[in-house]
Design a protein around this motif. Structure first.
Motif, PDB file in Angstrom:
ATOM      1  N   VAL A   1      46.047  52.548  25.661  1.00 56.03           N
ATOM      2  CA  VAL A   1      45.657  52.417  23.762  1.00 56.03           C
ATOM      3  C   VAL A   1      46.334  51.445  24.208  1.00 56.03           C
ATOM      4  N   VAL A   2      46.266  49.667  23.531  1.00 54.37           N
ATOM      5  CA  VAL A   2      46.647  48.337  22.928  1.00 54.37           C
ATOM      6  C   VAL A   2      46.727  48.455  21.135  1.00 54.37           C
ATOM      7  N   GLN A   3      47.290  48.470  20.896  1.00 48.82           N
ATOM      8  CA  GLN A   3      47.852  48.635  19.261  1.00 48.82           C
ATOM      9  C   GLN A   3      47.950  47.088  19.269  1.00 48.82           C
ATOM     10  N   GLN A   4      47.423  47.403  17.907  1.00 46.59           N
ATOM     11  CA  GLN A   4      47.723  45.942  16.788  1.00 46.59           C
ATOM     12  C   GLN A   4      48.414  44.887  17.146  1.00 46.59           C
ATOM     13  N   GLY A   5      47.651  44.007  17.686  1.00 46.96           N
ATOM     14  CA  GLY A   5      48.477  42.822  17.796  1.00 46.96           C
ATOM     15  C   GLY A   5      48.862  42.136  19.177  1.00 46.96           C
ATOM     16  N   ALA A   6      48.990  43.112  20.118  1.00 43.35           N
ATOM     17  CA  ALA A   6      49.721  43.612  21.342  1.00 43.35           C
ATOM     18  C   ALA A   6      48.891  42.465  22.504  1.00 43.35           C
ATOM     19  N   ILE A   7      48.998  41.012  23.212  1.00 41.98           N
ATOM     20  CA  ILE A   7      48.241  40.605  24.094  1.00 41.98           C
ATOM     21  C   ILE A   7      48.735  41.322  25.328  1.00 41.98           C
ATOM     22  N   VAL A   8      47.340  41.706  25.879  1.00 40.37           N
ATOM     23  CA  VAL A   8      47.513  41.350  27.306  1.00 40.37           C
ATOM     24  C   VAL A   8      46.607  40.332  28.220  1.00 40.37           C
ATOM     25  N   ASP A   9      47.522  39.405  29.241  1.00 43.09           N
ATOM     26  CA  ASP A   9      46.424  38.540  29.877  1.00 43.09           C
ATOM     27  C   ASP A   9      46.738  37.869  30.922  1.00 43.09           C
ATOM     28  N   GLY A  10      46.399  37.124  31.469  1.00 43.08           N
ATOM     29  CA  GLY A  10      46.896  37.370  33.089  1.00 43.08           C
ATOM     30  C   GLY A  10      46.041  37.971  34.123  1.00 43.08           C
ATOM     31  N   HIS A  11      46.885  38.245  35.278  1.00 43.36           N
ATOM     32  CA  HIS A  11      46.031  39.338  36.434  1.00 43.36           C
ATOM     33  C   HIS A  11      46.869  40.733  36.394  1.00 43.36           C
ATOM     34  N   THR A  12      47.035  41.005  34.994  1.00 41.08           N
ATOM     35  CA  THR A  12      47.537  42.412  34.877  1.00 41.08           C
ATOM     36  C   THR A  12      46.744  43.820  34.769  1.00 41.08           C
ATOM     37  N   THR A  13      46.941  44.367  35.819  1.00 43.41           N
ATOM     38  CA  THR A  13      46.345  45.983  35.311  1.00 43.41           C
ATOM     39  C   THR A  13      47.311  46.811  34.817  1.00 43.41           C
ATOM     40  N   ILE A  14      46.601  47.734  34.244  1.00 46.16           N
ATOM     41  CA  ILE A  14      47.500  48.588  33.785  1.00 46.16           C
ATOM     42  C   ILE A  14      46.885  50.010  33.667  1.00 46.16           C
ATOM     43  N   GLY A  15      47.518  50.958  34.651  1.00 48.56           N
ATOM     44  CA  GLY A  15      47.147  52.706  34.102  1.00 48.56           C
ATOM     45  C   GLY A  15      46.576  53.169  33.390  1.00 48.56           C
ATOM     46  N   GLU A  16      46.660  54.570  33.459  1.00 48.83           N
ATOM     47  CA  GLU A  16      46.086  55.444  32.492  1.00 48.83           C
ATOM     48  C   GLU A  16      46.979  55.781  31.085  1.00 48.83           C
ATOM     49  N   ASP A  17      46.612  56.532  30.524  1.00 41.27           N
ATOM     50  CA  ASP A  17      47.177  56.663  29.533  1.00 41.27           C
ATOM     51  C   ASP A  17      48.119  56.387  28.917  1.00 41.27           C
ATOM     52  N   CYS A  18      48.308  54.340  29.240  1.00 41.59           N
ATOM     53  CA  CYS A  18      49.492  53.902  28.861  1.00 41.59           C
ATOM     54  C   CYS A  18      49.325  53.686  27.185  1.00 41.59           C
ATOM     55  N   GLN A  19      50.443  53.403  27.174  1.00 39.05           N
ATOM     56  CA  GLN A  19      50.748  53.006  25.069  1.00 39.05           C
ATOM     57  C   GLN A  19      51.549  51.086  25.406  1.00 39.05           C
ATOM     58  N   ILE A  20      50.355  50.966  24.805  1.00 43.62           N
ATOM     59  CA  ILE A  20      50.873  49.533  24.423  1.00 43.62           C
ATOM     60  C   ILE A  20      51.118  49.078  22.537  1.00 43.62           C
TER      61      ILE A  20
END
Length: 260
Positions: free
Chosen positions: A40-59
């Protein structure tokens, strides 16, 4: 694959989103981003670049992950990475930056809790189950090993390492490596080892004889009047050689910055 993407979110068509990913309002997901299932990536969060995020994470809202490093040695066009494991939680306004040199990675492991306003600079490595309380500031190439806990508003000099199952109190300044299994706090303006992290070790199921051996090792290293080399020899000769004792001694011996 089912995805829940808010209509105001900006998601590059090339981003790779796992099953049941949720993207909140006004969030931004870059072209080279990979998000694992149910993250889950919540309101206004920024995920950029060569980024890998696993399962069941909370941003959480307004976190910023995968942006260009602040390191002035960075050269435009270099390709570096952020890798985040499974079930990791990144709270509000936290920042996790890309590496500096080609191929460098900033890594957060599994089950990490990275609280509000925390910062991980280029090349930082957090092991599994690490907790950084609010506003912890980690300079480049800092390494927090598995189960380390760092208290709020603590800052770390670059290249420092905090050992496994250690706990550093809030408002501290980490200038040297901090040993595994130990508890530290500010004493007269400096971070000092005040003894084994008994409460944390007990909660994690460490045996009483291991904790007792760590207490004995602590006394040799910090209260025997011996220099560090002599104290480590006494620990090796006079303390029962559990794996944790061997790890503690090797941490001191292999440190390049010196140990608190």
């Amino acid at each position: 694959m089912a995805k829940n993407i808010h209509p105001t979110a900006i998601v590059d068509a090339r981003a790779q989103l796992g099953e049941d990913v949720v993207i909140g309002p006004y969030a931004s997901i870059g072209a080279h981003v990979k998000l694992g299932a149910r993250t889950v990536v919540q309101q206004g969060a920024i995920v950029d670049g060569h980024t890998t995020i696993g399962e069941d994470c909370q941003i959480f809202p307004y976190a910023c992950i995968g942006m260009k490093t602040q390191d002035l040695k960075y050269k435009e066009g270099s390709v570096s990475y952020v890798e985040i494991g499974n079930r990791t939680v990144i709270r509000e306004f936290a920042t996790v930056h890309l590496g500096t040199a080609d191929g460098e990675k900033t890594i957060l492991g599994d089950d990490v809790l990275f609280m509000a306003y925390c910062h991980a600079a280029h090349g930082v490595v957090l092991g599994n189950h690490v907790i950084c309380s609010n506003a912890v500031q980690l300079a480049g190439d800092v390494h927090l090993h598995d189960w380390a806990i760092v208290g709020g508003c603590t800052g770390s000099h670059q290249f420092c390492s905090v050992g496994r199952h250690a706990m550093v109190g809030g408002m501290c300044k980490i200038r040297q490596d901090f040993p595994p299994f130990m508890l530290g706090d500010m004493v007269e303006g400096s971070l000092k080892v005040i003894g084994p992290n008994v409460v944390g070790l007990t909660r994690r199921g460490f045996q009483k004889d291991v904790i007792s051996a760590l207490k004995e090792a602590f006394r040799f290293i910090y209260h025997s009047g011996l220099n560090r080399s002599q104290a480590l020899e006494r620990v090796e000769n006079d303390v029962e050689q559990f794996d944790e004792i061997k790890e503690l001694v090797q941490f001191y011996r292999h440190s390049t910055r010196g140990v608190s």
